[in-house]
Design a protein around this motif. Sequence first.
Motif, short mmCIF file in Angstrom:
data_model
loop_
_atom_site.label_atom_id
_atom_site.label_comp_id
_atom_site.label_asym_id
_atom_site.label_seq_id
_atom_site.Cartn_x
_atom_site.Cartn_y
_atom_site.Cartn_z
N THR A 11 0.87 -1.03 0.00
CA THR A 11 -0.14 -0.13 0.08
C THR A 11 0.82 1.25 -0.16
N TYR A 12 2.23 1.09 0.43
CA TYR A 12 3.22 2.12 0.14
C TYR A 12 2.74 3.32 1.03
N ASP A 13 2.29 3.00 2.39
CA ASP A 13 1.85 4.01 3.16
C ASP A 13 3.11 4.72 4.10
N GLY A 14 2.89 5.94 4.59
CA GLY A 14 4.02 6.36 5.64
C GLY A 14 5.38 7.07 4.74
N TYR A 15 5.39 7.06 3.64
CA TYR A 15 6.48 7.71 3.12
C TYR A 15 6.52 9.43 3.24
N GLU A 16 7.83 9.85 3.34
CA GLU A 16 7.75 11.17 3.59
C GLU A 16 8.39 11.73 2.39
N THR A 17 9.26 11.00 1.71
CA THR A 17 10.00 11.60 0.38
C THR A 17 9.59 11.02 -0.90
N ILE A 18 8.86 10.01 -0.84
CA ILE A 18 8.55 9.42 -1.99
C ILE A 18 7.06 9.42 -2.10
N GLU A 19 6.61 9.74 -3.32
CA GLU A 19 4.90 9.71 -3.54
C GLU A 19 4.55 8.47 -4.54
N VAL A 26 -0.13 1.00 -14.36
CA VAL A 26 1.06 1.85 -14.16
C VAL A 26 0.98 2.17 -12.57
N LEU A 27 2.23 2.01 -11.86
CA LEU A 27 2.31 2.44 -10.69
C LEU A 27 3.23 3.73 -10.96
N ASN A 28 3.08 4.92 -10.56
CA ASN A 28 4.29 5.89 -10.62
C ASN A 28 4.56 6.07 -9.25
N VAL A 29 6.04 6.19 -9.31
CA VAL A 29 6.76 6.50 -7.92
C VAL A 29 7.54 7.77 -8.26
N ARG A 30 7.43 8.55 -7.56
CA ARG A 30 8.07 10.00 -7.55
C ARG A 30 8.92 10.18 -6.24
N PHE A 31 10.16 10.72 -6.68
CA PHE A 31 11.18 10.84 -5.53
C PHE A 31 10.78 12.35 -5.35
N ALA A 32 10.21 12.84 -4.00
CA ALA A 32 9.78 14.02 -3.75
C ALA A 32 10.41 14.55 -2.49
N GLU A 48 14.17 5.71 3.14
CA GLU A 48 13.09 5.16 2.32
C GLU A 48 13.28 4.53 1.22
N LEU A 49 14.73 4.88 0.49
CA LEU A 49 14.77 4.14 -0.68
C LEU A 49 14.90 2.65 -0.46
N VAL A 50 15.52 2.22 0.77
CA VAL A 50 15.60 0.95 0.74
C VAL A 50 14.39 0.47 1.22
N ARG A 51 13.38 0.88 1.69
CA ARG A 51 12.11 0.42 1.88
C ARG A 51 11.35 0.26 0.68
N VAL A 52 11.21 1.28 -0.09
CA VAL A 52 10.52 1.22 -1.38
C VAL A 52 10.80 0.35 -2.37
N PHE A 53 12.12 0.20 -2.66
CA PHE A 53 12.64 -1.13 -3.33
C PHE A 53 12.38 -2.17 -3.07
N SER A 54 12.51 -2.50 -1.27
CA SER A 54 12.09 -3.84 -0.89
C SER A 54 10.54 -4.08 -1.12
N GLU A 55 9.75 -3.18 -1.01
CA GLU A 55 8.32 -3.27 -1.27
C GLU A 55 7.91 -3.36 -2.55
N LEU A 56 8.52 -2.74 -3.55
CA LEU A 56 8.41 -2.78 -4.96
C LEU A 56 8.86 -4.41 -5.26
N VAL A 66 6.90 3.38 -13.12
CA VAL A 66 7.42 4.64 -13.72
C VAL A 66 7.88 5.42 -12.64
N ILE A 67 9.49 5.32 -12.46
CA ILE A 67 9.90 6.43 -11.47
C ILE A 67 10.44 7.64 -11.98
N HIS A 68 9.61 8.75 -11.24
CA HIS A 68 10.05 10.14 -11.54
C HIS A 68 10.77 10.91 -10.63
N GLY A 69 11.23 12.10 -10.96
CA GLY A 69 11.91 12.97 -9.96
C GLY A 69 10.99 14.17 -9.93
#
Length: 272
Positions: A11-19, A26-32, A48-56, A66-69
Amino acid sequence: MAQIDEETSPTYDGYETIEFKREGDVLNVRFANPDSEMNVVNGRMHAELVRVFSELRNETAARVIVIHGSSRAFSAGGDFRWMREQNPATFKTLRNEGKQIVWNALDIEVPIVAAVSGPAIGLGATLALLCDVVVMSESATIADPHVAVGLVAGDGGAVLWPMLVGPIQAKRYLLTGESLTGAQAAEIGLVTECVADDQFDDAVARWARRLAKGAPLAISYTKLAVNQLIKQSMTTGFDYSTALEILTFASSDHAEALSAIEEKRKPNFEGK
């Protein structure tokens, strides 16, 4: 449109730097990073990068990621203030997190498109090059200037660049920190495609649609097979380059580089 299986897909909950935003398959992942318009990676974002790639790795609903900046940068690399905080007590955590980011990214089965419309620097370049398709706009740049701050490119760059463009070209850019435009990066095979700025969004969407319409198992398994080659190189080169990077974190040259940046002058490296 794919149905999201909330029982199996994160569910990708609780992130502060990634949206995150789902659009059909399509799942859009944005570094923010809210602390930086240039998406520099500080301690919070690194974790959070550790966490997101683990969850993905457990993504089951999307057929493509798709990973955006941000509007200013894909990621401008490590936060210099965060670098100053590193010391022997934090080196182990830094090394372990860096390794998890790379290995988790290579184990994600869903194909990933990197949408690079601004600078992708240092770790930012590594994050883009770990993806399966890298689309750059004409105005974007990519570089791995670890040497400019007295460091080894131990976050994956020292392995990825030689695999993508060969040792000679890789040394040209890794030993100098020289940046490439999108057109230059595409010409030497570092990235998949470079397109005009006004065609960028359409090009990214076109790649996403193309991959999403393909045979999911065949695409995923082919990706994993190719990534085995990268992982074999990482097994040899990553730990070695990371260990050397940790050594340079403790060097006088690295401290001098950070001081020079703060004082807006050229560094005086002494090989210490």
